[in-house]
Scaffold this active site. Sequence first.
Site: not given
Ligand code: G6P
Length: 607
Positions: A2, A27, A75, A101-102, A480, A484, A487, A503, A602
Site C-alpha cells: 500500500c 510498490r 495491496w 498503509n500497514g 538470483e 528474476k 518474478e 540427488h 516492491k
Molecule cells: C520484494 C521485491 C524484491 C526485493 C525484496 C526485498 O520481494 O520485489 O525485489 O528483493 O522485496 O526487498 P528489500 O527492499 O528489503 O530489498
Amino acid sequence: MCGITGFTGMHPAAPVLLNGLSRLEYRGYDSAGIAVLNGNAIHIEKVSGRIAKLYEKTEGGKTVPGTIGIGHTRWATHGAPTDFNAHPHLSNDGRFAVVHNGIIENYLALREELIAEDYIFHSETDTEVIVHLLEKYYTGDIKAAVMKTASRLEGSYALGILCTDAPDTLFAVREASPLILGIGVGEQYFSSDVTALISLTKNVIYLEDGEIACLTPDHVTVYDCTGKEITKPISRVTWNVEAAEKGGYEHFMLKEIMEQPAAVKAALTSRIQGEKIRLDDFELPAEILRSFHKIIITACGSAYYAGCSGRYAIEKLCHLPVEVELASELRYADPLVDTHTLVLVISQSGETADSIAALKECRARGATIIGIVNVVGSTIANLADYTLYTRAGPEIAVATTKGFTTQLAVLYLIALSFAEKLRSISPEVYSSLLWELKQVPKYIQQSIDMNYQLPTLSRRYSSRSLFFIGRNTDYAVALEGALKMKEISYLHAESYAAGELKHGTIALIENGQPVIAVCCNEALADKTLSNVVEVKARGAKVLALAFHGNSRIISQADDVIFIPRISTIFSPILAVVPLQLLAYYAAKAHNCDIDKPKNLAKSVTVE
Ligand code: G6P
C-alpha cells in the site's frame, strides 16, 4: 505494498493525488482511491484494478473538486481487492476519511467493540476500525482524537486523515510504516515514498515512529506521541525527477538494468580514495572487527541472494565465518547472536517488515548492526548502528536490478576494507582486488554490450520451466537468475547447486528441458561442465554463462553468454546482468507486465 499520499494547497487536489498515486504504483497494488474535501463534504472515489481506471472515472480528477485530499493504493491483505475494501474509508457521520498503509493487528477486537457500539462497517479491512475510532473519540479537538485513536492501535500504520471540521488541514501519523512530508510553498504534501514527492518538492521531513503531523497550505507542525510540538530537520532530496521516469525506455526495468554501470560507480567512487576504502561515516577499527566472532547477513528476496554472493567475498577475504539467513526465518529462530556478532541487514527499500524484525531481534541480543540500504531515511537506515547507502537512485520496477548490483558493490567494499584492517590478505592482493573493483562499472557495461543476442536466446530458452545451476559463487548467481525469471515472466524457474543435481533433480531432465548453467567460478567450472554434459546426455538444452575466452564451454553447451573475466569473488556482479536481461526479454516475449508483475510488491511492509 500500500501507498498513501496527501495534498493541501490552493489549487485542485485530485490531479496531484492521482499523479502521486501513479508514482506509487510500482510498490504493488490492486485497488486505489482518493478522498477530497470540498466545502463541508468529503467526496470519495475508488476502484479495484489500475489507477488508469480512477483517472477515467474522475476525468483526471475534474469530477472531484476541492483543494485538500488524500489518496491510496491498496495491496489487499484483509479482504479481497474490491471497491468496498479500497481506501479511503469514511466514518459513519461522514466527518473523517482515512488512508492507511500497514496492518492493525488488534483490529478484530476493535471491530467487535465498535460494532457493539453500533458503528456500521462497510468493508472487511483492518483499516476501517481507525475511522470509526476517530469518530468515537472526537469531541471537537481533532489532534486529541487522532492521538487517542493511535493509542488504541497495535501493529504498523502510516495514516492520512481528512476531517470536515478542518477544511485546510491534513493529519498524518506514523508507526512502523514509512511516511514522508513534502514541504512546498503555499502547499504541502505527504507520501509513503520520496519518488511520489520529487516532482513537487525536494524538501522533505522524514517522520519517525509515534509522530503526528498537521499540514496546512502554509505550515507544517509535527508533534511527538505525547502531543508536544517538536522541531524536525528538513532534508534535501538529491534525486531528480528524471531518475524516477522512464527516459525513453520501454520499461523501468530495462532502464534500471542499463543504469547499472553508473549506479555501481556511484556506490563505489566516493568510497575509494586512492588506495584506501572509506566507508562513509563510520570506520570500524581493527580491534572492534577482531571482537566479532561471526557475521550474519540477513535480508529477503534478491537482497538475500546478494547476501549469498557477498558471503563468499567476506569469508574468503576476511577469514571470518559468515551465515546468510532469510530475515523471515531469523526473526523466529532464537538466533545465536551476541555482542560478538556483526549483523549486515540488506534492503533496497529499507522498509521490509521481516528484515526490520530480524534487525530488532539481533539488536536485542547485543549485535552490532550495519544497514546496507538504498532509500535514504528509511526505517532500517534509522535503526542500524551504521548505514551504508547503496546509492542506486530510485528503483521503480518491482523486480530489483540496480538495487541488487549496488548491494553487491557495497558488500565487496566491506569485504575488502575489513580484510585490509584485519590484515587477512596481503597488501598486493588488496591492491590488485581494489583495482579490479574499480573496473566493475566498465565491465558491467561490457556484459550488457557483449550480449546483444539475448532477445533471441530468451525466446529459445523460455518455452517451458527452466533450471539454473551453478556452484559456489555461481550458485548464488543462479538463485538470483531464477528469481528474476519467475518474478517477471511467470515461468517456472528453479535454481540448484549443480552438485545436487544427481540427488533428485536430474530425474526431471528430459528432451528439450532448458538448463542455464553458470560457469564463471574458474576453480569449479570443470565440475559444473560435467553436470552440463550429464544433463545434455539426457536431452537438456544448455545455455552456459562463462568468462570471455572460455572455449571449452563452447564445445559442450548449446549456446553461451560471455562476461568479462574478473576475480571469482566479484564475478556475481557481472554474471547476474545477462540473466536480468534474459528474464526481461523472456517476460517481454510472453507479454507480461514487466514493471508490475502480478501479486508482487516492491516494498513488502507487512509480514
Ligand atoms: C520484494 C521485491 C524484491 C526485493 C525484496 C526485498 O520481494 O520485489 O525485489 O528483493 O522485496 O526487498 P528489500 O527492499 O528489503 O530489498
